[in-house]
Design a protein around this motif. Structure first.
Motif, mmCIF file in Angstrom:
data_model
loop_
_atom_site.group_PDB
_atom_site.id
_atom_site.type_symbol
_atom_site.label_atom_id
_atom_site.label_comp_id
_atom_site.label_asym_id
_atom_site.label_seq_id
_atom_site.Cartn_x
_atom_site.Cartn_y
_atom_site.Cartn_z
ATOM 1 N N LEU A 252 0.661 -1.251 0.271
ATOM 2 C CA LEU A 252 0.008 0.062 -0.047
ATOM 3 C C LEU A 252 0.794 1.321 -0.087
ATOM 4 N N ASP A 253 2.071 1.057 -0.448
ATOM 5 C CA ASP A 253 3.187 2.121 -0.367
ATOM 6 C C ASP A 253 3.266 2.432 -1.875
ATOM 7 N N GLN A 254 3.090 3.545 -2.339
ATOM 8 C CA GLN A 254 3.274 4.185 -3.478
ATOM 9 C C GLN A 254 4.841 3.887 -4.180
ATOM 10 N N ASN A 255 5.484 4.104 -3.418
ATOM 11 C CA ASN A 255 6.953 4.077 -3.476
ATOM 12 C C ASN A 255 7.519 2.694 -3.844
ATOM 13 N N ILE A 256 7.094 1.682 -3.540
ATOM 14 C CA ILE A 256 7.341 0.108 -3.856
ATOM 15 C C ILE A 256 6.430 -0.201 -4.890
ATOM 16 N N MET A 257 5.070 -0.032 -4.801
ATOM 17 C CA MET A 257 4.079 -0.286 -5.916
ATOM 18 C C MET A 257 4.400 0.156 -7.002
ATOM 19 N N GLN A 258 4.862 1.547 -7.216
ATOM 20 C CA GLN A 258 5.087 2.135 -8.270
ATOM 21 C C GLN A 258 5.999 1.392 -9.266
ATOM 22 N N LYS A 259 7.152 0.678 -8.613
ATOM 23 C CA LYS A 259 8.057 -0.137 -9.384
ATOM 24 C C LYS A 259 7.265 -1.259 -10.042
ATOM 25 N N ASN A 260 6.485 -1.909 -9.131
ATOM 26 C CA ASN A 260 5.876 -3.148 -9.544
ATOM 27 C C ASN A 260 4.917 -2.868 -10.627
ATOM 28 N N LEU A 261 4.351 -1.691 -10.682
ATOM 29 C CA LEU A 261 3.362 -1.186 -11.771
ATOM 30 C C LEU A 261 4.114 -0.919 -13.162
ATOM 31 N N THR A 262 5.504 -0.931 -13.118
ATOM 32 C CA THR A 262 6.210 -0.382 -14.175
ATOM 33 C C THR A 262 6.507 -1.930 -15.303
ATOM 34 N N CYS A 263 6.319 -3.085 -14.540
ATOM 35 C CA CYS A 263 6.315 -4.261 -15.249
ATOM 36 C C CYS A 263 5.094 -4.412 -16.459
ATOM 37 N N LYS A 264 5.318 -5.039 -17.473
ATOM 38 C CA LYS A 264 4.250 -4.971 -18.555
ATOM 39 C C LYS A 264 3.081 -5.694 -18.458
ATOM 40 N N ASN A 265 2.897 -6.579 -17.328
ATOM 41 C CA ASN A 265 1.609 -7.170 -17.354
ATOM 42 C C ASN A 265 1.712 -7.683 -15.962
ATOM 43 N N VAL A 266 0.328 -8.372 -15.566
ATOM 44 C CA VAL A 266 0.132 -8.890 -14.179
ATOM 45 C C VAL A 266 1.176 -10.017 -13.777
ATOM 46 N N GLY A 267 1.359 -10.939 -14.649
ATOM 47 C CA GLY A 267 2.152 -12.094 -14.573
ATOM 48 C C GLY A 267 3.693 -11.570 -14.268
ATOM 49 N N GLU A 268 4.205 -10.672 -14.696
ATOM 50 C CA GLU A 268 5.622 -10.466 -14.742
ATOM 51 C C GLU A 268 5.615 -9.635 -13.446
ATOM 52 N N ALA A 269 4.576 -8.844 -13.207
ATOM 53 C CA ALA A 269 4.596 -8.086 -11.792
ATOM 54 C C ALA A 269 4.547 -9.060 -10.570
ATOM 55 N N GLN A 270 3.961 -10.207 -10.903
ATOM 56 C CA GLN A 270 3.725 -11.059 -9.725
ATOM 57 C C GLN A 270 5.151 -11.821 -9.522
ATOM 58 N N LYS A 271 5.707 -12.356 -10.627
ATOM 59 C CA LYS A 271 7.000 -12.839 -10.567
ATOM 60 C C LYS A 271 8.247 -12.011 -9.949
ATOM 61 N N ASN A 272 8.054 -10.643 -10.367
ATOM 62 C CA ASN A 272 9.007 -9.855 -9.585
ATOM 63 C C ASN A 272 8.772 -9.690 -8.195
ATOM 64 N N VAL A 273 7.372 -9.645 -7.669
ATOM 65 C CA VAL A 273 7.345 -9.426 -6.218
ATOM 66 C C VAL A 273 8.155 -10.861 -5.685
ATOM 67 N N LEU A 274 7.329 -12.208 -5.967
ATOM 68 C CA LEU A 274 7.654 -13.352 -5.443
ATOM 69 C C LEU A 274 9.404 -13.623 -5.443
ATOM 70 N N TRP A 275 10.034 -13.101 -6.657
ATOM 71 C CA TRP A 275 11.724 -13.483 -6.588
ATOM 72 C C TRP A 275 12.280 -12.256 -5.731
ATOM 73 N N PHE A 276 11.601 -11.295 -5.712
ATOM 74 C CA PHE A 276 12.268 -10.116 -4.762
ATOM 75 C C PHE A 276 12.184 -10.698 -3.369
ATOM 76 N N ALA A 277 11.013 -11.299 -2.968
ATOM 77 C CA ALA A 277 10.749 -11.689 -1.617
ATOM 78 C C ALA A 277 11.727 -12.618 -1.242
ATOM 79 N N LEU A 278 12.100 -13.572 -2.107
ATOM 80 C CA LEU A 278 13.156 -14.529 -1.754
ATOM 81 C C LEU A 278 14.408 -13.807 -1.603
ATOM 82 N N ALA A 279 14.977 -12.861 -2.485
ATOM 83 C CA ALA A 279 16.294 -12.279 -2.415
ATOM 84 C C ALA A 279 16.289 -11.449 -1.420
ATOM 85 N N PHE A 280 15.233 -10.805 -0.852
ATOM 86 C CA PHE A 280 15.224 -10.091 0.304
ATOM 87 C C PHE A 280 15.445 -10.599 1.534
ATOM 88 N N PHE A 281 14.944 -11.987 1.485
ATOM 89 C CA PHE A 281 15.220 -12.823 2.687
ATOM 90 C C PHE A 281 16.525 -13.248 2.806
#
Length: 481
Positions: A252-281
């Motif tokens: 719910l933070d524009q700072n983070i979600m604005q980057k997710n919304l730069t991906c070209k479609n929902v599927g790529e944005a979802q891959k971005n979030v899940l792989w980021f979560a693993l890398a962040f951990f």
């Protein structure tokens, strides 16, 4: 460490950022679209990797290694909750925001509740982001002041002004498109600093890989789980807080979600979030691992520990690990600070332009670009004033308290979105601001007196849930029949 060396490192670092900005900037009619959402053309793996640095920030870079002496690895309990939170973001929020083709995520509140709710959500984001970004830059500026500016008797406010100006220069044209690429560079420097410091300690203490791993594993500073329900870092408190803080402070933070919304479609944005979560951990584990080794190094060499745990890593890196490691550390702290500050400046500009100036409805491209640039300058100046204000307070505990207080603003955002997504109720939109102002106040009061009112119970991160609960209760009370 010589001030001239520090100056050279800073100049080379910003030289790289300026080059990236030049290569990614767009001029003409497409400039604003590129600034806000990068024309939805970002590669998901670049976004995922770059977001690691932006999410860690300078606070994490310095603080997480230092906290292992008192909290061990209990921070991983919170990170486990984070992983669940990112799954919710990927499969609930990402499809919702993409389906509505949002630029500012708070536009959802306008469709769901009304204009007042929309403006309230965006205002709370801008308030918390301004304070948060200023706090992170303030910490980084203190390090740079000690390492370089003090040597030339340059006042702190001049150092901050130069810092803000540099950020403005490489973000004002490229916006989020530039940020996606600069974040990848900054994440690399940040992780390189941690890994190289581990290698430096490994060499200094003549460890083998096995002995280094066993040293960390057998240390009490690497204990993860806490089962005392009264403790601030009790497992379920940390785990649940990790889920909902991730949803509110990332989803719910524009700072983070604005980057997710730069991906070209929902599927790529979802891959971005899940792989980021693993890398962040994984990145967090690296910093916790480093923390144990820092204390082992200090004990082995009989180095007195600083009074504040936040000062341990900077002290050892700048004065005990040699020049090259000091340079790498300096690159890491600069990257950690600016990777969060530059994207915050871009997100603040986007939120104000879309949510308060309705710039996405402006047809004239030249007028749109001119207004956006003026807003970018305005928020740069606001960040400068807040950082200098922190310095004038001259009280780290007060500044830290202001930063923590800013976290209370995410409770109303969480309450608004949860109420909007999971209920069908309509509300009296004109009362939303009152509800969202009262909720953090009530939560803060409850947090102060929790031990007296709740039989010794102390709130940790989960105070966010209480805050959101107060908001949802208030929204229920102002619901239309």
């Amino acid at each position: 460490m010589l001030a001239t060396t520090v100056a050279l490192v800073i100049l080379l670092y910003f030289g790289f950022l300026m080059l990236i900005s030049k290569l990614t900037s767009v001029s003409g009619e497409g400039q604003s679209e590129s600034f806000f959402i990068a024309n939805r053309s970002s590669k998901w793996y670049l976004v995922a990797y770059g977001m690691v640095g932006a999410t860690l920030s300078g606070v994490t870079f310095i603080s997480v290694p230092g906290t292992v002496a008192t909290s061990g690895w209990s921070y991983l309990q919170f990170m486990m909750g984070n992983m669940v939170g990112y799954v919710v973001i990927a499969y609930v929020l990402i499809p919702l925001f993409y389906s509505k083709k949002l630029i500012s995520i708070y536009e959802y509140l306008k469709d769901r509740f009304g204009v007042k709710s929309y403006k309230t959500g965006s205002f709370f984001f801008m308030l918390s982001q301004t304070i948060g970004a200023s706090f992170r830059l303030y910490l980084a500026a203190l390090v740079l002041q000690l390492a370089f500016f003090d040597a030339y008797n340059i006042p702190f406010w001049v150092a901050v002004l130069v810092t803000i100006l540099l950020i403005w220069l490489y973000t004002f044209k490229g916006g989020i498109k530039t940020i996606v690429w600069t974040d990848t560079l900054q994440t690399t420097f940040l992780l390189l600093a941690a890994v190289w410091t581990i290698y430096t300690i490994y060499n200094s203490l003549n460890m083998s890989v096995d002995s280094m791993v066993s040293t960390v594993y057998e240390s009490k500073m690497s204990d993860i789980f806490v089962w005392d329900w009264k403790a601030g870092n009790f497992f379920w408190k940390q785990f649940l807080a990790g889920i909902f803080i991730t949803i509110s402070m990332n989803g719910l933070d524009q700072n983070i979600m604005q980057k997710n919304l730069t991906c070209k479609n929902v599927g790529e944005a979802q891959k971005n979030v899940l792989w980021f979560a693993l890398a962040f951990f994984i990145a967090t584990v690296i910093f916790l691992f480093l923390g144990v080794l820092l204390y082992e190094f200090a004990a082995y060499n009989a180095i007195p520990l600083p009074t504040r745990s936040d000062e341990l890593y900077p002290m050892l890196a700048l004065h005990h690990f040699g020049l090259f490691t000091a340079i790498v550390f300096l690159l890491g702290i600069i990257a950690a600070a600016f990777s969060s500050a530059d994207s915050a400046l871009t997100a603040l500009t986007t939120a104000f332009c879309i949510d308060f100036l309705n710039l996405n409805e402006e047809e004239d491209a030249s007028i749109k670009n001119r207004k956006r640039k003026l807003v970018h300058v305005m928020f740069s100046f606001i960040l400068f004033l807040v950082i200098v204000g922190f310095r004038l307070l001259n009280d780290d505990s007060v500044v830290s308290s202001v930063f923590k207080a800013a976290g209370y603003t995410y409770g109303p955002l969480l309450g608004l979105f949860v109420f909007g997504i999971f209920t069908k109720k309509k509300i009296n939109d004109k009362y939303v601001l009152i509800v969202c102002l009262l909720s953090p106040v009530l939560s803060y009061i409850l947090n102060i007196y929790s031990t007296e009112l709740l039989f010794g119970y102390q709130f940790g991160f989960e105070i966010l849930l209480v805050n959101a609960g107060f908001t949802m209760l208030g929204l229920t009370l102002i619901s239309k029949k």
